[in-house]
Design an enzyme around this catalytic site. Structure first.
Site, mmCIF file in Angstrom:
data_model
loop_
_atom_site.group_PDB
_atom_site.id
_atom_site.type_symbol
_atom_site.label_atom_id
_atom_site.label_comp_id
_atom_site.label_asym_id
_atom_site.label_seq_id
_atom_site.Cartn_x
_atom_site.Cartn_y
_atom_site.Cartn_z
ATOM 1 C CD GLU A 64 -5.289 0.346 -3.432
ATOM 2 O OE1 GLU A 64 -6.519 0.138 -3.822
ATOM 3 O OE2 GLU A 64 -5.055 0.069 -2.669
ATOM 4 N N GLY A 109 -8.542 0.856 -0.945
ATOM 5 C CA GLY A 109 -8.423 -0.537 -2.061
ATOM 6 C C GLY A 109 -8.309 -1.674 -0.906
ATOM 7 N N GLY A 149 0.699 -1.068 -0.389
ATOM 8 C CA GLY A 149 0.100 -0.229 0.003
ATOM 9 C C GLY A 149 0.744 0.760 0.227
#
Length: 444
Positions: free
Chosen positions: A250, A348, A227
């Site tokens: 992502e 996400g 992340g």
């Protein structure tokens, strides 16, 4: 280049100022963001808004990154932001002070929300879909470069107007990432430097401790998702001694480039799209964007695919690593607000937390430092109860591991009392006695 496509390009080309005049009162603008933000076009629209040339125009998507001069209270009635995530201080300030709006949404579901709820019933042309793209290729295709994101679904709706901002600085990246000139209504040009994510040059002792704990739990052959934040980038460097890692994420940042160049991130053991690094947006350095250019190892795909938990779970040994702001003693995780004050967004996190647990051998980690320093002194980020107004980003039913610099708490399958004990054991030692007393008072 095909002369037909060149002629069509010329017919659809206009200046930034003329394109901004296409915006009329009551319009909704779906804008791509991060490094694919159409900065020149948004700035031109913002100038019209500051001159009060239209009213009730809504900007939908991730909050703007480089185009922020028009984000002001007095502009809000004319041109307002509705954002599903907060990346920059101007947008954070605007949301928390009431002159921008926040839409709670899991990242994988944003395209569906756009097409089936926000844009579906608008008259033709009242929705404008805009993005920065690469120059057109000989086949008439533009590439959404660093971020297919949520752009392509609304761009293909019959009632939307598509305006592209061509930028020679954009990398051409393979994947589900192209739009043909026949699907475009207007074109502008603006060779704007791309938005970059400042590199984190120093890591705290807490970051290093958390990264080392994670390092022990990531097996060779895992597929990783890192992340946003300094700790994930640090972990990326520490993973240099692992073998045959894959990536399904992502956000694609600098750590992935580093590991790929070392040969660590080769995707050989990846079970979904082997040898491909799959992401829906990139946010890193200029060097990372240049590395992505025409690199067959990188595929940028729509977030409805990358962030679908059932797609994520098709990767064996899927490891998701995300950041949290606070956790209560039952395992409820807040990662987007400090009490009622918005800080980031859902993003996400839930998508990958679920996806990692659908994966054979998968693991999900939510990380946070054990304490934070506030104006009232140091506080514990593991708390008996979440602060009033805190947004629950990941519910306790879905949490796998919580990690602080003091250890790893595995919550899956644990009852409430066991969870409280696990979480107190990884809290800062200065707060453990207080947390035990509160846990007893709450019958935890």
């Amino acid at each position: 280049m095909n002369s037909k496509f060149q002629e069509e390009y010329k017919r659809k080309f206009m200046s930034l100022e003329d394109a901004a005049k296409l915006i009329q009162s009551g319009d909704k603008i779906v804008s791509n963001q991060c490094a694919s933000e159409p900065v020149g076009l948004l700035n031109a629209i913002g100038k019209r808004a500051m001159a009060k040339e239209f009213d009730d125009v809504e900007h939908i998507g991730f909050g703007p990154t480089l185009s922020t001069d028009w984000i002001k209270p007095e502009v809000y009635p004319h041109f307002r932001i509705s954002t599903t995530f907060i990346l920059t201080p101007p947008v954070r300030k605007a949301v928390n002070n009431g002159y921008a709006d926040f839409i709670p949404e899991h990242l994988h579901n944003v395209p569906n929300t756009l097409t089936n709820y926000l844009l579906k019933d608008l008259p033709p042309g009242k929705a404008k879909v805009i993005s920065s793209v690469t120059p057109m290729d000989k086949h008439g295709y533009f590439c959404t470069a660093t971020a297919p994101f949520y752009f392509h679904e609304p761009a293909r709706m019959e009632n939307t107007m598509v305006i592209l901002e061509v930028n020679e600085n954009q990398p051409r990246v393979f994947g589900d990432n192209f739009i043909h000139i026949s699907q475009v209504d207007y074109i502008v040009e603006n060779n704007q430097p791309l938005f970059t994510n400042p590199a984190v040059t120093e890591s705290t002792a807490e970051d290093i401790a958390i990264a080392n704990l994670l390092l022990e739990m990531i097996e060779d052959g895992s597929t990783i998702q890192l992340g946003i934040g300094g700790m994930p980038n640090l972990l990326g460097k520490l993973l240099a001694n692992k073998h045959d890692l894959g990536a399904h994420t992502e956000m694609l940042g600098d750590a992935y480039k580093y590991l790929w160049e070392l040969g660590v991130l080769n995707g050989k053991k990846k079970t979904l799209k082997p040898e491909k690094i799959c992401a829906c947006f990139a946010m890193g350095s200029v060097e990372t964007y240049q590395w992505m250019h025409e690199n067959p190892a990188v595929e940028m795909r729509r977030q409805a695919w990358t962030n679908d938990p059932y797609i994520i779970g098709q990767n064996n040994k899927m490891v998701s690593i995300n950041q949290a702001l606070s956790v209560d003693l039952t395992g409820q995780v807040c990662s987007e607000s400090i009490g009622p004050i918005m800080y980031s967004g859902t993003g996400g996190q839930m998508d990958f937390t679920l996806g990692s647990q659908l994966s054979p051998g998968g693991k999900g980690f939510l990380c946070l430092k054990s304490t934070a320093v506030t104006k009232n002194g140091r506080i514990s980020k593991i708390v008996p109860l979440l602060n009033h107004g805190s947004a629950i980003t990941t519910p306790r039913q879905e949490v796998n591991h919580i990690v602080t610099e003091y250890g790893v708490a595995q919550l899956r399958g644990k009852n409430i009392k066991q969870r409280a004990q696990e979480l107190i054991s990884i809290a800062h030692p200065d707060f453990r006695a207080e947390l035990r007393e509160e846990a007893k008072r709450l019958n935890l």
